[in-house]
Design an enzyme around this catalytic site. Structure first.
Site, short mmCIF file in Angstrom:
data_model
loop_
_atom_site.label_atom_id
_atom_site.label_comp_id
_atom_site.label_asym_id
_atom_site.label_seq_id
_atom_site.Cartn_x
_atom_site.Cartn_y
_atom_site.Cartn_z
N LYS A 39 14.25 11.59 125.53
CA LYS A 39 14.10 12.17 124.20
C LYS A 39 14.03 13.70 124.29
CE LYS A 39 9.07 11.66 124.38
NZ LYS A 39 7.95 10.74 124.09
N HIS A 171 1.35 2.12 123.74
CA HIS A 171 1.35 3.45 124.36
C HIS A 171 -0.10 3.89 124.54
CE1 HIS A 171 3.25 7.15 125.56
NE2 HIS A 171 2.76 7.86 124.57
N ARG A 226 7.84 3.45 131.61
CA ARG A 226 8.57 4.40 130.75
C ARG A 226 8.23 5.85 131.10
NH1 ARG A 226 5.73 1.54 126.54
NH2 ARG A 226 4.60 3.48 126.16
N TYR A 272 6.37 45.62 120.42
CA TYR A 272 5.84 45.53 119.06
C TYR A 272 4.31 45.53 119.03
CZ TYR A 272 10.48 44.05 117.37
OH TYR A 272 11.79 43.99 117.04
N CYS A 319 9.42 39.60 122.72
CA CYS A 319 10.20 39.76 121.48
C CYS A 319 11.08 38.51 121.30
CB CYS A 319 11.07 41.00 121.56
SG CYS A 319 10.18 42.50 122.03
N ASP A 321 14.34 38.23 121.64
CA ASP A 321 15.43 38.11 122.62
C ASP A 321 15.13 38.80 123.95
OD1 ASP A 321 17.01 37.06 120.42
OD2 ASP A 321 17.04 39.15 119.73
C1 PLP Z 1 7.34 10.29 125.25
C2 PLP Z 1 6.97 8.89 125.50
C3 PLP Z 1 6.92 8.38 126.81
C4 PLP Z 1 7.05 9.26 128.04
O1 PLP Z 1 5.84 9.95 128.21
P1 PLP Z 1 5.58 10.86 129.54
O2 PLP Z 1 4.16 11.23 129.44
O3 PLP Z 1 6.51 12.02 129.41
O4 PLP Z 1 5.91 10.02 130.69
C5 PLP Z 1 6.71 7.03 126.97
N1 PLP Z 1 6.51 6.23 125.90
C6 PLP Z 1 6.51 6.69 124.63
C7 PLP Z 1 6.28 5.75 123.51
C8 PLP Z 1 6.73 8.03 124.39
O5 PLP Z 1 6.72 8.50 123.14
#
Ligand code: PLP
Length: 374
Positions: A39, A171, A226, A272, A319, A321
């Protein structure tokens, strides 16, 4: 464009990605699947190149946040299974079917919309049921008080025509810091799976471990892990280090090239807002990197880059850039500065910026070309 003409670029070491993939894989029990999270443009590393490499390496699954990210991979020829982690708006329910994606489903209403879309398209769609065991973000609420109701709802989802309930997942919200809370979440998840089994409902792919739990809590690996950040060579937390044998290797090196060196007299203000004033005559190197490249403005007067292996503090405000650093006696126009890399860890910049490496890496903007090696 030749590299010596580039202002700022991100070197992406696909060899390091291979190493991290293999290192994490080696921690998994036989038969455990590997989902690579790509992602947010693969955390800034370039989702297509990373997805292609993970496919070659034999990753079983990929995951993205939303339909647009998935579509980008599908139209570019990625054929691996792709899990869409986030919710897909109901008006777009046909997209996961058409793109042959696996859609995360965390409520009955969107499951019904997806079921109707699948029937209209004349083709089933795979789903992974999302369960909320303590994150309070997405999914069927699965604490002790809601268990019975959640079992009913998931049973209803699984009975909808056109949906192929391949997986179920949750999660962890605090795997970096709390083993106790992680195990509470895990127990809730297992209790739910047990209750569903009692109703004759089972899933081929049960998963819950992102990077932290993959590294720290092997008991949570189940049928698939994951990892995201760990694949890119960074640990979510110092408590995750040293658990993987060979150690992970950072995949990205963010570089820029000194555009100008100027000797500025004592007493001058820099950048700045005049937040920096030079106590003595100073050689300043002007770097063509700024917050529009994803280099955080909060690093003004506190971050540093590395040139010739020496840390060079940022002087004055970053800044849009450009940024200025102390050039010492030796820095010359054309020298390469490492903004994030092994000798200038993104973890240090993140700590100074009051955030985490995830945010700095994923913020490296579209203006910065990615150059792939290995
Ligand atoms: C982003 C995400 C992950 C990966 O998380 P990490 O901490 O980068 O390993 C796994 N599962 C879900 C649902 C996520 O949103």
């Amino acid at each position: 464009m030749e590299q010596h003409q580039k202002r700022t670029w991100a070197e992406i070491d696909l060899g390091a990605l291979d190493h991290n993939y293999r290192t994490l894989r080696a921690m998994l029990p036989a038969g455990c699947r590997f989902l690579g999270v790509v992602k947010a443009n693969a955390y800034g590393h370039g989702s297509l190149a990373v997805a292609r490499r993970l496919e070659q390496l034999g990753a079983d699954y990929l995951a993205v946040a939303c339909i647009d990210e998935a579509a980008e991979l599908r139209v570019s020829g990625i054929t691996a299974p792709i899990l869409v982690l986030g919710p897909t708006p109901i008006p777009l329910a046909a997209e996961p079917v058409r793109l042959r994606l696996t859609q995360s489903v965390g409520d009955l209403e969107s499951a019904k919309a997806l079921s109707e879309a699948a029937q209209a398209e004349g083709r089933p769609v795979k789903i992974h049921v999302k369960v909320d065991t303590g994150m309070s973000r997405l999914g069927f609420v699965c604490d002790e008080a809601h268990m019975a109701d959640t079992v009913e709802q998931i049973a209803a989802v699984c009975a909808l025509p056109g949906l192929e309930a391949e997986g179920i997942f949750t999660h962890f919200s605090d795997a970096d810091s709390s083993e106790e809370f992680t195990m509470l979440q895990f127990t809730r998840f297992l209790d739910l799976l047990e209750a569903l089994k009692g109703r004759g409902i089972t899933f081929a792919i049960r998963h819950c471990a992102a990077s932290s739990a993959t590294l720290k809590f092997p008991c949570t690996h189940l049928d698939m892990v994951r990892p995201g950040l760990a694949l890119y060579g960074h640990y979510p937390d110092p408590s995750c280090e040293g658990l993987d044998g060979p150690g992970l290797q950072p995949v990205m090196r963010l570089c820029t090239r000194v555009a100008a060196v100027r000797t500025v007299p004592a007493g001058s203000y820099v950048s700045y807002g005049r937040t920096a004033r030079l106590e003595k005559e100073t050689r300043l190197a002007v770097l063509p990197i700024g917050y529009a490249d994803g280099f955080f403005r909060v690093l003004s007067n506190q971050g540093a880059v590395s040139i010739h292996g020496v840390s060079r503090p940022i002087v004055g405000r970053v800044c849009m850039d450009l940024s200025m650093v102390d050039a010492g006696e030796d820095v010359q126009v054309g020298d390469v500065a490492t903004v994030y890399g092994p000798e200038q860890p993104v973890e240090e910049a993140a700590a100074l910026a009051g955030t985490i490496p995830y945010e700095l890496l994923s913020a490296v903007s579209r203006r910065v070309p990615r150059i792939y090696r290995g």
